[in-house]
Design an enzyme around this catalytic site. Structure first.
Site, mmCIF file in Angstrom:
data_model
loop_
_atom_site.group_PDB
_atom_site.id
_atom_site.type_symbol
_atom_site.label_atom_id
_atom_site.label_comp_id
_atom_site.label_asym_id
_atom_site.label_seq_id
_atom_site.Cartn_x
_atom_site.Cartn_y
_atom_site.Cartn_z
ATOM 1 N N PRO A 143 -8.673 6.295 -1.155
ATOM 2 C CA PRO A 143 -9.223 6.897 0.063
ATOM 3 C C PRO A 143 -8.302 6.829 1.282
ATOM 4 O O PRO A 143 -8.699 7.235 2.385
ATOM 5 C CB PRO A 143 -10.489 6.067 0.308
ATOM 6 C CG PRO A 143 -10.140 4.723 -0.239
ATOM 7 C CD PRO A 143 -9.271 4.980 -1.444
ATOM 8 N N GLU A 144 -7.078 6.349 1.123
ATOM 9 C CA GLU A 144 -6.202 6.136 2.276
ATOM 10 C C GLU A 144 -6.001 7.379 3.128
ATOM 11 O O GLU A 144 -5.905 7.297 4.356
ATOM 12 C CB GLU A 144 -4.827 5.629 1.798
ATOM 13 C CG GLU A 144 -4.824 4.205 1.271
ATOM 14 C CD GLU A 144 -5.065 4.124 -0.221
ATOM 15 O OE1 GLU A 144 -4.670 3.121 -0.831
ATOM 16 O OE2 GLU A 144 -5.655 5.082 -0.787
ATOM 17 N N VAL A 145 -5.924 8.555 2.498
ATOM 18 C CA VAL A 145 -5.636 9.780 3.242
ATOM 19 C C VAL A 145 -6.704 10.074 4.284
ATOM 20 O O VAL A 145 -6.421 10.705 5.317
ATOM 21 C CB VAL A 145 -5.461 10.967 2.258
ATOM 22 C CG1 VAL A 145 -6.799 11.368 1.635
ATOM 23 C CG2 VAL A 145 -4.791 12.156 2.924
ATOM 24 N N ALA A 146 -7.908 9.597 4.074
ATOM 25 C CA ALA A 146 -9.004 9.844 5.011
ATOM 26 C C ALA A 146 -8.794 9.131 6.342
ATOM 27 O O ALA A 146 -9.414 9.496 7.353
ATOM 28 C CB ALA A 146 -10.342 9.428 4.402
ATOM 29 N N VAL A 147 -7.943 8.105 6.353
ATOM 30 C CA VAL A 147 -7.659 7.405 7.610
ATOM 31 C C VAL A 147 -6.208 7.612 8.038
ATOM 32 O O VAL A 147 -5.636 6.813 8.790
ATOM 33 C CB VAL A 147 -7.981 5.891 7.496
ATOM 34 C CG1 VAL A 147 -9.461 5.681 7.288
ATOM 35 C CG2 VAL A 147 -7.188 5.226 6.359
#
Length: 270
Positions: A143-147
């Site tokens: 989920p890193e891309v979401a932040v």
């Protein structure tokens, strides 16, 4: 001071347990979804080194405490202080790389026992293991891309576990993957009901632990060394490894036991 005494002398967020030939490292931070601080990563690395130093360890299992999460990635609160110093933060992030190198060079087969969330660095931690056994409620994702970030450090274990375009799509989308899709993609070996997870992992671990330690050690090393290699380079290495393997005690004992219709006695079983 022995490796075990050194381990016991330090307060850690990872529990070390041994049952026969199997060692289990358990991330023990269930209140934080077993997220990892720099100390957690250092403890995982030290746990691998302790297992490597102990006689008769055949399999290493990595898991998380509780029933909600295997590992939810980095504890952003736990590492935020280091970000005040860019150099310290950079060095701290190297703990994950150090752990991967230590795990892969230890010569011990590894199993990820996954219950609940395996996200971000936790996804990479599972993929760094040789085999993944998961409960039906496990969920994987980056989920890193979401932040506004990217899962840089886990790129290598993901590429060792699934087709490159699948890994890239997961990294770019940040979406969650359930166990049905994970097994279809191929990065999960076995999916079982949650109540059967412990028994399933024990079964896989004991099956591996019963095999020749020399065959497992040499074969596992060769397997990873030829990943991504050109065919001619890979075949030359595999031919050399076969010649080495046939000269081991276990190979001679195994072929003799087969001919004599008896159970082989491996070198560290005698």
């Amino acid at each position: 001071m022995t490796t075990a005494q050194q381990w016991d002398a330090v307060e850690r967020s990872v529990r070390y347990g041994r049952s026969g030939r199997v060692v289990t490292l358990t991330i023990d931070r269930p209140d934080r979804r077993n997220s990892m601080t720099f100390e957690t990563l250092a403890s995982l690395r030290d746990g691998v080194l302790r297992a490597k130093s102990e006689s008769g360890v055949r399999v290493l299992v990595i898991t998380g405490a509780g029933d909600k999460s295997f590992c939810a990635g980095a504890d952003l609160g736990g590492v935020r202080g280091a970000e005040l110093d860019a150099e310290a933060a950079h060095e701290g992030r190297g703990h994950l790389a150090d752990f991967f190198r230590t795990l892969w060079s230890a010569g011990i087969p590894t199993i990820a026992k996954v219950r609940g969330y395996a996200l971000a660095g936790g996804f990479g931690l599972a993929m760094a293991c040789d085999i993944v056994v998961a409960s039906e409620d496990a969920v994987f994702g980056t989920p890193e891309v979401a932040v506004g970030l990217w899962p840089y450090m886990i790129t290598v274990p993901l590429l060792r576990s699934m087709p490159p375009k699948v890994a890239l799509e997961l990294m770019m989308s940040g979406r969650r993957v359930d166990t049905a899709e994970a097994q279809r993609i191929g990065f999960v070996n076995e999916v079982v009901p949650a109540l059967e997870l412990d028994l399933a992992v024990d079964r896989v671990a004991e099956r591996i632990a019963a095999q020749s330690p020399a065959a497992i050690r040499l074969g596992r090393s060769a397997f990873y060394r030829v990943l991504g290699s050109q065919p001619d380079e890979a075949l030359a290495l595999l031919q050399a490894m076969l010649s080495v393997a046939t000269g081991t005690h276990d190979a001679k004992e195994g072929t003799s036991a087969f001919a004599e219709k008896r159970k082989p006695v491996w070198k560290d079983d005698s």
